[in-house]
Design an enzyme around this catalytic site. Structure first.
Site, PDB file in Angstrom:
ATOM      1  N   PRO A  49       9.615  19.876  35.572  1.00 23.45           N
ATOM      2  CA  PRO A  49      11.048  20.121  35.366  1.00 23.45           C
ATOM      3  C   PRO A  49      11.653  19.130  34.379  1.00 23.45           C
ATOM      4  O   PRO A  49      11.190  17.988  34.286  1.00 23.45           O
ATOM      5  CB  PRO A  49      11.665  19.915  36.756  1.00 23.45           C
ATOM      6  N   ASP A  50      12.664  19.583  33.647  1.00 27.79           N
ATOM      7  CA  ASP A  50      13.381  18.636  32.782  1.00 27.79           C
ATOM      8  C   ASP A  50      14.372  17.853  33.636  1.00 27.79           C
ATOM      9  O   ASP A  50      14.304  17.887  34.880  1.00 27.79           O
ATOM     10  CB  ASP A  50      14.052  19.380  31.612  1.00 27.79           C
ATOM     11  N   PHE A  51      15.265  17.115  33.013  1.00 31.55           N
ATOM     12  CA  PHE A  51      16.276  16.364  33.773  1.00 31.55           C
ATOM     13  C   PHE A  51      17.503  17.214  34.060  1.00 31.55           C
ATOM     14  O   PHE A  51      17.991  17.281  35.170  1.00 31.55           O
ATOM     15  CB  PHE A  51      16.743  15.132  32.970  1.00 31.55           C
ATOM     16  N   ARG A  52      18.033  17.827  32.991  1.00 37.41           N
ATOM     17  CA  ARG A  52      19.429  18.270  33.062  1.00 37.41           C
ATOM     18  C   ARG A  52      19.639  19.771  33.219  1.00 37.41           C
ATOM     19  O   ARG A  52      20.779  20.206  33.304  1.00 37.41           O
ATOM     20  CB  ARG A  52      20.197  17.755  31.826  1.00 37.41           C
ATOM     21  N   ASN A 126       9.008  12.713  25.850  1.00 39.24           N
ATOM     22  CA  ASN A 126       8.267  13.037  27.062  1.00 39.24           C
ATOM     23  C   ASN A 126       7.250  11.958  27.379  1.00 39.24           C
ATOM     24  O   ASN A 126       6.672  11.347  26.481  1.00 39.24           O
ATOM     25  CB  ASN A 126       7.581  14.399  26.915  1.00 39.24           C
ATOM     26  N   ASP A 128       4.760  12.663  29.677  1.00 37.80           N
ATOM     27  CA  ASP A 128       3.731  13.355  30.462  1.00 37.80           C
ATOM     28  C   ASP A 128       2.353  13.371  29.817  1.00 37.80           C
ATOM     29  O   ASP A 128       1.401  13.895  30.400  1.00 37.80           O
ATOM     30  CB  ASP A 128       4.195  14.797  30.757  1.00 37.80           C
ATOM     31  N   HIS A 145       9.638   7.093  24.459  1.00 32.87           N
ATOM     32  CA  HIS A 145       9.979   6.522  25.768  1.00 32.87           C
ATOM     33  C   HIS A 145       8.717   6.103  26.520  1.00 32.87           C
ATOM     34  O   HIS A 145       8.705   6.070  27.752  1.00 32.87           O
ATOM     35  CB  HIS A 145      10.793   7.543  26.588  1.00 32.87           C
TER      36      HIS A 145
HETATM   37  P1  CNA Z   1      17.007  17.072  29.328  1.00 34.52           P
HETATM   38  O1  CNA Z   1      18.242  16.276  29.163  1.00 34.52           O
HETATM   39  O2  CNA Z   1      16.623  17.482  30.701  1.00 34.52           O
HETATM   40  O3  CNA Z   1      17.172  18.381  28.403  1.00 34.52           O
HETATM   41  C1  CNA Z   1      16.221  19.382  28.359  1.00 34.52           C
HETATM   42  C2  CNA Z   1      16.716  20.459  27.414  1.00 34.52           C
HETATM   43  O4  CNA Z   1      15.690  21.423  27.278  1.00 34.52           O
HETATM   44  C3  CNA Z   1      17.972  21.182  27.896  1.00 34.52           C
HETATM   45  O5  CNA Z   1      18.875  21.329  26.826  1.00 34.52           O
HETATM   46  C4  CNA Z   1      17.433  22.556  28.340  1.00 34.52           C
HETATM   47  O6  CNA Z   1      18.366  23.589  28.112  1.00 34.52           O
HETATM   48  C5  CNA Z   1      16.242  22.715  27.450  1.00 34.52           C
HETATM   49  N1  CNA Z   1      15.177  23.533  28.012  1.00 34.52           N
HETATM   50  C6  CNA Z   1      14.737  23.613  29.286  1.00 34.52           C
HETATM   51  N2  CNA Z   1      13.704  24.436  29.387  1.00 34.52           N
HETATM   52  C7  CNA Z   1      13.466  24.884  28.134  1.00 34.52           C
HETATM   53  C8  CNA Z   1      12.518  25.765  27.586  1.00 34.52           C
HETATM   54  N3  CNA Z   1      11.563  26.340  28.327  1.00 34.52           N
HETATM   55  N4  CNA Z   1      12.569  26.019  26.269  1.00 34.52           N
HETATM   56  C9  CNA Z   1      13.526  25.450  25.483  1.00 34.52           C
HETATM   57  N5  CNA Z   1      14.446  24.612  25.953  1.00 34.52           N
HETATM   58  C10 CNA Z   1      14.414  24.323  27.258  1.00 34.52           C
HETATM   59  O7  CNA Z   1      15.743  16.339  28.704  1.00 34.52           O
HETATM   60  P2  CNA Z   1      15.654  15.497  27.345  1.00 34.52           P
HETATM   61  O8  CNA Z   1      14.237  15.525  26.949  1.00 34.52           O
HETATM   62  O9  CNA Z   1      16.677  15.905  26.382  1.00 34.52           O
HETATM   63  O10 CNA Z   1      16.058  14.044  27.849  1.00 34.52           O
HETATM   64  C11 CNA Z   1      15.285  12.953  27.599  1.00 34.52           C
HETATM   65  C12 CNA Z   1      14.703  12.330  28.840  1.00 34.52           C
HETATM   66  C13 CNA Z   1      14.041  13.351  29.709  1.00 34.52           C
HETATM   67  C14 CNA Z   1      13.620  11.389  28.450  1.00 34.52           C
HETATM   68  O11 CNA Z   1      13.940  10.112  28.826  1.00 34.52           O
HETATM   69  C15 CNA Z   1      12.349  11.880  29.159  1.00 34.52           C
HETATM   70  O12 CNA Z   1      11.528  10.824  29.563  1.00 34.52           O
HETATM   71  C16 CNA Z   1      12.844  12.633  30.305  1.00 34.52           C
HETATM   72  N6  CNA Z   1      11.954  13.628  30.935  1.00 34.52           N
HETATM   73  C17 CNA Z   1      10.677  13.815  30.508  1.00 34.52           C
HETATM   74  C18 CNA Z   1       9.869  14.757  31.127  1.00 34.52           C
HETATM   75  C19 CNA Z   1       8.459  14.953  30.639  1.00 34.52           C
HETATM   76  O13 CNA Z   1       7.823  13.994  30.228  1.00 34.52           O
HETATM   77  N7  CNA Z   1       7.955  16.187  30.665  1.00 34.52           N
HETATM   78  C20 CNA Z   1      10.374  15.521  32.192  1.00 34.52           C
HETATM   79  C21 CNA Z   1      11.696  15.293  32.606  1.00 34.52           C
HETATM   80  C22 CNA Z   1      12.472  14.353  31.971  1.00 34.52           C
END
Ligand code: CNA
Length: 318
Positions: A49-52, A126, A128, A145
């Site tokens: 899952p993402d954060f937001r 990311n 991961d 990061h």
């Molecule tokens: P965020 O703030 O959660 O934003 C994610 C964005 O991606 C949002 O605008 C969503 O609408 C969009 N989104 C979600 N799913 C999809 C999809 N399938 N296709 C296209 N767009 C999509 O996350 P950010 O990366 O902007 O914020 C940075 C943080 C999140 C960093 O510090 C990371 O370390 C942190 N993070 C990383 C992971 C990972 O490593 N996979 C997971 C969760 C959070």
């Protein structure tokens, strides 16, 4: 960079005011130094899952970390909070342990940009390590990061810790401690309150100044200083955002604005959009091949990360 005024003819030359996916693909083929800025949305289809994202993002689902009600989502990744209460992050680390997730088509698309000599660098937020598993070369990747690919204690000496030893403790949900100095141990991911990696600081300026195209995938562009990279490019390069919803407008991405000459928003999942791009580019077979090859290695994720850490330690023991 942002304030440089371009003549009308120079603005027209960027994309000829054609913001279609076909023109994005054709533009990609004319470039040699594409910088990709990536975020959590790129790994959502891998199962992380993402954060937001409302409802599905980590910030909407914090109950399993048993945090006091006064805790904000950011606390989970804040260094002072971790020092006082390492358990929530330990639970989170267990959920995110490398090896359980596979790279997505979007990771493979970035690998293709690299294979075809078009990628200058991917700057990923990311942690991961899916860029490593997708085979994007290490010298083409900046983990802005940090990542789960290496582990140190947080004591002054930053003693290195083997991934396997760290994981053994995490699997027991026991916050790992350094055998040498008893400080807490954490992966080299950048917490709020910590500096970004030296590699990011060293490469950023030149990469962005030399970039001939910027592709931004799966990020809300809310986290500083990473999000400001998009304004460090020259004013005459196209900037393409692939995301579920628009982001970065607060930073000057213009999209539908009448003055826009270089910002494109491809709305949808990154995977659907990169597949559509690959179709126009004639790269569909290449993308499919990379995904098939990935399937053969699907159980090797953890081993690949552990081997990479060992190799790194042999070349730079500290
Ligand atoms: P965020 O703030 O959660 O934003 C994610 C964005 O991606 C949002 O605008 C969503 O609408 C969009 N989104 C979600 N799913 C999809 C999809 N399938 N296709 C296209 N767009 C999509 O996350 P950010 O990366 O902007 O914020 C940075 C943080 C999140 C960093 O510090 C990371 O370390 C942190 N993070 C990383 C992971 C990972 O490593 N996979 C997971 C969760 C959070």
């Amino acid at each position: 960079m942002e304030n440089i005024t371009l003549a009308d003819v120079e603005k027209k030359a960027v994309m000829n005011y054609d913001f279609s996916i076909k023109n994005v693909a054709e533009t990609i083929l004319k470039k040699k130094k594409i910088v990709v800025m990536a975020g959590a949305g790129m790994s959502v289809s891998a199962g992380i899952p993402d954060f937001r994202s409302p409802g599905t993002g980590l910030y909407s689902n914090l109950e399993k970390y048993d945090l006091p009600s006064s805790t904000s989502p950011e606390d989970l990744f804040t260094i002072d909070y971790f020092k006082d209460n390492p358990m929530p992050f330990t639970l989170r680390a267990h959920c995110l342990m490398p090896g359980q997730f596979l790279p997505t088509p979007t990771h493979h698309f970035i690998k293709l940009l690299s294979d075809k000599g078009l990628l200058s660098r991917v700057y990923t937020q990311n942690i991961d390590t899916l860029e490593v598993l997708a085979g994007i070369p290490a010298d083409k990747t900046v983990f802005a990061h940090g990542s789960f690919a290496d582990v140190h204690c947080i004591g002054d000496e930053r003693h290195p810790v083997a991934l396997e030893a760290w994981r053994a403790q995490i699997d027991k949900r026991d916050p790992p401690r350094c055998k040498e100095c008893d400080a807490l141990v954490k992966p080299d991911i950048v917490f709020f309150g910590e500096n970004l990696p030296e590699r990011y600081v060293e490469l950023r300026r030149t990469d962005l100044e030399e970039a001939d195209m910027l592709i931004i995938v799966g990020t809300s562009l809310q986290v500083h200083p990473f999000c400001s990279l998009l304004n460090e490019t020259r004013a005459d390069i196209p900037r393409v955002l692939i995301n579920l919803q628009p982001s970065g407008e607060h930073l000057g991405l213009l999209f539908d604005h009448k003055d826009n000459y270089r910002d494109v928003f491809l709305k949808g999942t990154c995977d659907d959009q990169v597949k559509a791009l690959c179709k126009v580019l004639g790269w569909t077979k290449d993308l499919d091949r990379l995904m098939q090859e990935q399937k053969k290695k699907e159980n090797d994720g953890w081993k690949i990360i552990v081997e990479a850490q060992k190799k790194k330690r042999q070349t730079q023991p500290k």
